[in-house]
Write a protein that holds these residues in place. Structure first.
Motif, PDB file in Angstrom:
ATOM      1  N   VAL A   4       0.816  -1.211   0.000  1.00 48.03           N
ATOM      2  CA  VAL A   4       0.000   0.000   0.000  1.00 48.03           C
ATOM      3  C   VAL A   4       0.852   1.264   0.000  1.00 48.03           C
ATOM      4  N   GLU A   5       1.852   1.330   0.842  1.00 46.35           N
ATOM      5  CA  GLU A   5       2.657   2.548   0.931  1.00 46.35           C
ATOM      6  C   GLU A   5       3.461   2.789  -0.344  1.00 46.35           C
ATOM      7  N   THR A   6       3.940   1.723  -0.954  1.00 48.47           N
ATOM      8  CA  THR A   6       4.668   1.881  -2.223  1.00 48.47           C
ATOM      9  C   THR A   6       3.724   2.401  -3.305  1.00 48.47           C
ATOM     10  N   ALA A   7       2.490   1.882  -3.315  1.00 48.44           N
ATOM     11  CA  ALA A   7       1.505   2.348  -4.297  1.00 48.44           C
ATOM     12  C   ALA A   7       1.222   3.831  -4.101  1.00 48.44           C
ATOM     13  N   ARG A   8       1.070   4.269  -2.856  1.00 45.27           N
ATOM     14  CA  ARG A   8       0.813   5.690  -2.582  1.00 45.27           C
ATOM     15  C   ARG A   8       1.988   6.552  -3.043  1.00 45.27           C
ATOM     16  N   GLU A   9       3.207   6.083  -2.783  1.00 45.95           N
ATOM     17  CA  GLU A   9       4.378   6.855  -3.170  1.00 45.95           C
ATOM     18  C   GLU A   9       4.501   6.963  -4.686  1.00 45.95           C
ATOM     19  N   ARG A  10       4.198   5.861  -5.381  1.00 41.87           N
ATOM     20  CA  ARG A  10       4.257   5.916  -6.853  1.00 41.87           C
ATOM     21  C   ARG A  10       3.199   6.886  -7.393  1.00 41.87           C
ATOM     22  N   LEU A  11       2.038   6.903  -6.775  1.00 36.55           N
ATOM     23  CA  LEU A  11       1.006   7.857  -7.179  1.00 36.55           C
ATOM     24  C   LEU A  11       1.441   9.291  -6.904  1.00 36.55           C
ATOM     25  N   ARG A  12       2.084   9.509  -5.770  1.00 38.19           N
ATOM     26  CA  ARG A  12       2.549  10.861  -5.459  1.00 38.19           C
ATOM     27  C   ARG A  12       3.565  11.329  -6.496  1.00 38.19           C
ATOM     28  N   GLN A  13       4.491  10.446  -6.840  1.00 39.29           N
ATOM     29  CA  GLN A  13       5.501  10.800  -7.826  1.00 39.29           C
ATOM     30  C   GLN A  13       4.884  11.009  -9.218  1.00 39.29           C
ATOM     31  N   ALA A  14       3.779  10.308  -9.489  1.00 42.19           N
ATOM     32  CA  ALA A  14       3.107  10.433 -10.783  1.00 42.19           C
ATOM     33  C   ALA A  14       2.037  11.519 -10.772  1.00 42.19           C
ATOM     34  N   ARG A  15       2.016  12.338  -9.707  1.00 44.02           N
ATOM     35  CA  ARG A  15       1.048  13.426  -9.554  1.00 44.02           C
ATOM     36  C   ARG A  15      -0.388  12.911  -9.658  1.00 44.02           C
ATOM     37  N   GLY A  16      -0.623  11.738  -9.058  1.00 40.74           N
ATOM     38  CA  GLY A  16      -1.970  11.201  -8.962  1.00 40.74           C
ATOM     39  C   GLY A  16      -2.463  10.449 -10.172  1.00 40.74           C
ATOM     40  N   ARG A  17      -1.632  10.239 -11.168  1.00 44.68           N
ATOM     41  CA  ARG A  17      -2.059   9.580 -12.397  1.00 44.68           C
ATOM     42  C   ARG A  17      -1.770   8.085 -12.325  1.00 44.68           C
ATOM     43  N   VAL A  18      -2.840   7.287 -12.374  1.00 43.56           N
ATOM     44  CA  VAL A  18      -2.698   5.837 -12.208  1.00 43.56           C
ATOM     45  C   VAL A  18      -1.813   5.245 -13.296  1.00 43.56           C
ATOM     46  N   ARG A  19      -2.058   5.621 -14.543  1.00 43.83           N
ATOM     47  CA  ARG A  19      -1.294   5.020 -15.638  1.00 43.83           C
ATOM     48  C   ARG A  19       0.194   5.349 -15.516  1.00 43.83           C
ATOM     49  N   ALA A  20       0.485   6.583 -15.139  1.00 45.40           N
ATOM     50  CA  ALA A  20       1.881   6.965 -14.975  1.00 45.40           C
ATOM     51  C   ALA A  20       2.521   6.222 -13.800  1.00 45.40           C
ATOM     52  N   ALA A  21       1.734   5.975 -12.760  1.00 45.00           N
ATOM     53  CA  ALA A  21       2.259   5.246 -11.601  1.00 45.00           C
ATOM     54  C   ALA A  21       2.600   3.806 -11.949  1.00 45.00           C
ATOM     55  N   LEU A  22       1.983   3.285 -12.986  1.00 44.23           N
ATOM     56  CA  LEU A  22       2.233   1.906 -13.404  1.00 44.23           C
ATOM     57  C   LEU A  22       3.218   1.828 -14.560  1.00 44.23           C
ATOM     58  N   SER A  23       3.681   2.964 -15.049  1.00 47.17           N
ATOM     59  CA  SER A  23       4.568   2.958 -16.205  1.00 47.17           C
ATOM     60  C   SER A  23       5.894   2.295 -15.862  1.00 47.17           C
ATOM     61  N   GLY A  24       6.488   1.681 -16.870  1.00 44.28           N
ATOM     62  CA  GLY A  24       7.769   1.021 -16.674  1.00 44.28           C
ATOM     63  C   GLY A  24       7.647  -0.399 -16.183  1.00 44.28           C
ATOM     64  N   LEU A  25       6.405  -0.846 -15.868  1.00 42.17           N
ATOM     65  CA  LEU A  25       6.205  -2.220 -15.419  1.00 42.17           C
ATOM     66  C   LEU A  25       5.870  -3.107 -16.605  1.00 42.17           C
TER      67      LEU A  25
END
Length: 622
Positions: free
Chosen positions: A275-296
């Motif tokens: 959960v915390e990693t997911a929140r941090e990725r969202l923060r770095q992606a400025r709240g964008r789900v697709r960007a938070a999942l990019s590179g996977l």
């Protein structure tokens, strides 16, 4: 004001007070049809507005609508809808109307005539250079709006003017003008009609587009919400299930772990994060789900019970999705889930309805398979109305996003019976259902199609065409222009009618194309006892044979050809099948082998499998 286009006189409504209710409705509907094309002319300006609004909002600015009367109310309405739709703070999008809150429910006389009032209203909001002000004035000359735009420019805010007259006075006062010209109103000067509709459409685009750019959505889903009450918990659960394929219980458990945050739940599940990693990725992606999942890797999402292949048959009446586990060495595939939905014909149903049907069929297939998550190795969509590259690209992009794989093939639906019903995947496929067409492929892979031009331009030999011809025969008989026919009694009874005259209201007002095509068995049943019906069946079968022979000839198929038949007319009527085969033989083609394909989606599944083995080390299909 005499020169304003919105104040002009519409010739078609000159005798409005003498029209019947139906004439009024048809006139207004015809005029309303002019609105969307007028808005379309402003697409580049609207797109620029979306980009600017999103940029300012992301930097902490606000979107402020400013208007009077109907224009002001529409601005306030759009602003009011933002918090419940996108979970925005109330101060992010604000609607300001001349006359204040009181003007929302009743006219405040003279409020629009005071430019200084707009300046005062914007001062109370502490307008700044970070904000965007959209001045809405159908006429383009409302003093209140012009005054507000003058002040906004002085403050350094970005200004957008929205009007429906090409020479609007606000144009030189704004950084960006959006001017959909809809012309005179049915009720002269009543700009709550077409002009109001155009205004609402533009505001929908500006606000929704900006929110999408801010990451408030994932695909077409409103994911920026936190489940804090029962309604939002239900909506959040549905969204998580739709994206991930999880069961209701598993989605609820995931949301609970993520504090009810839908975005966090999606990133955690699809990315395999805590959960915390997911929140941090969202923060770095400025709240964008697709960007938070990019590179996977696309296939990282879930690996339960897979990998899977998906085959979809989308026709004019029904959509079928089959989900199968990719076979292992020595084993064939196993279909574990089947889902159905309504029409996914892109042209007949429209893009939004077609994609919704595809999504529903997919979700039903997942539920039937009991799959809580999936990795789709490859998918094939065989869709009516997807014969052109533009439609194929649209569905392919949707499917890649929805399924998490780039191994997606989109073909026209006529390809599927050939894949499902011929030994080596080449031969002749003929469909006779709601619509009709033929598809041919030779052993070298060359293809040709014939027919399939749709119910207005073709579809000869289809269920719809057969019923349409039968109804015409009934009406000619009612006029005394043609022989009496058993079709009159049988079709009226099937429609719940008693007189031929009632067919007008039934056909034009109540029955859609699929409902009329469903009457084809009545016509076929009459053929053995009625000369008129028999002639219509023969003519339909002959037309369909001509279509099939044309496709076969274009790729030089042999005279003895593998033939796959699909569609309700062929599957449900031996009479029609035999008439067609006889007519086809008269044109020089004998069917061998002949296969009736009751599940064209199996052809999509076979093509998906072939696609899967081209991108993986899957075993060859025996």
């Amino acid at each position: 004001m005499d020169h304003l286009q919105t104040e002009g006189r519409l010739a078609a409504s000159a005798h409005l007070d003498e029209m019947t209710p139906l004439e009024i409705v048809r006139l207004m509907n015809a005029e309303d049809a002019r609105v969307a094309p007028a808005v379309a002319t402003q697409a580049p300006a609207i797109a620029q507005g979306i980009a600017v609004i999103a940029e300012r909002l992301e930097r902490g600015g606000r979107l402020i609508y400013l208007g009077a009367g109907t224009s002001g109310r529409l601005g306030v309405l759009d602003a009011t809808e933002m918090p419940p739709t996108f979970q925005t703070p109330p101060e992010m999008v604000v609607g300001v109307i001349a006359g204040g809150v009181e003007a929302l429910t009743r006219a405040v006389e003279g409020a629009e005539d005071h430019p200084e009032a707009a300046e005062q209203d914007l001062q109370r909001l502490h307008l700044s250079a970070q904000d965007v002000v959209v001045g809405i004035a159908t006429s383009g000359r409302t003093p209140y709006v012009l005054g507000g735009l003058h002040y906004a420019r002085r403050c350094g805010a970005f200004t957008i003017g929205l009007a429906c007259n090409s020479d609007a006075e606000l144009i030189p006062l704004v950084d960006l003008a959006i001017i959909p010209v809809v012309g005179p109103e049915v009720l002269s000067g009543s700009t709550r009609l077409k002009a109001g509709t155009a205004t609402k459409l533009v505001l929908n685009m500006l606000s929704t587009g900006a929110m999408v750019r801010l990451g408030k959505t994932y695909g077409h889903l409103m994911v920026d919400l936190k489940a804090t009450n029962e309604k939002l918990r239900w909506r959040a659960n549905r969204i998580v299930r739709e994206v991930t394929g999880l069961s209701r219980e598993a989605a609820a458990e995931l949301l609970e772990r993520c504090g009810g945050e839908v975005k966090t739940a999606l990133v955690a599940h699809l990315g395999g994060f805590d959960v915390e990693t997911a929140r941090e990725r969202l923060r770095q992606a400025r709240g964008r789900v697709r960007a938070a999942l990019s590179g996977l890797p696309r296939s990282r999402a879930v690996h339960e019970g897979g990998p899977w292949i998906l085959g979809v048959d989308g026709g004019g009446t029904q959509t079928t999705a089959l989900l199968a586990r990719l076979p292992t060495a020595g084993n064939g595939w196993e279909v574990l889930g089947r889902g159905t939905a309504g029409s996914s014909n892109l042209r007949a149903a429209g893009v939004s309805a077609a994609l919704a049907a595809l999504d529903l069929a997919l979700r039903e297939a997942l539920a039937a398979a009991g799959v809580s998550g999936m990795t789709v190795r490859a998918a094939c969509f065989g869709l009516a109305g997807a014969g052109r590259s533009a439609e194929q690209r649209l569905v392919r992009e949707w499917a890649e996003q929805r399924l998490g794989t780039s191994a997606v093939e989109v073909v026209e639906d006529a390809v599927l019976p050939l894949a499902a019903g011929t030994p080596e995947g080449w031969g002749l496929a003929v469909i006779a259902g709601t619509g009709s067409m033929a598809f041919a492929q030779n052993a070298a892979g060359e293809t040709a199609r014939a027919g399939g031009w749709g119910w207005l331009l073709g579809d000869e030999g289809s269920g719809y065409a057969l019923v349409q011809a039968a109804l015409r025969a009934v009406l000619r008989a009612a006029d005394g222009r043609a022989p009496a026919t058993l079709l009159t009694e049988r079709l009226l009874a099937a429609c719940g009618l008693t007189q031929p005259e009632e067919l007008i209201e039934y056909v034009y007002g109540r029955a859609d194309r699929a409902a009329l095509a469903a009457l084809a068995p009545v016509v076929l049943d009459c053929a053995s006892r009625d000369a008129v019906a028999d002639r219509l069946v023969q003519e339909g079968a002959a037309e369909l044979a001509a279509i099939a022979a044309t496709a076969a000839a274009r790729v030089a198929l042999p005279s003895t050809v593998p033939l796959a038949l699909a569609g309700g007319l062929f599957l449900g009527s031996r009479l029609y099948r035999d008439r067609f085969l006889h007519a086809l033989a008269e044109r020089g083609y004998q069917a061998h082998p002949l296969t009736r394909v009751s599940e064209p989606a199996l052809g999509a599944l076979r093509r998906a499998y072939r696609l899967a083995i081209s991108v993986s080390n899957a075993p060859p299909l025996s």
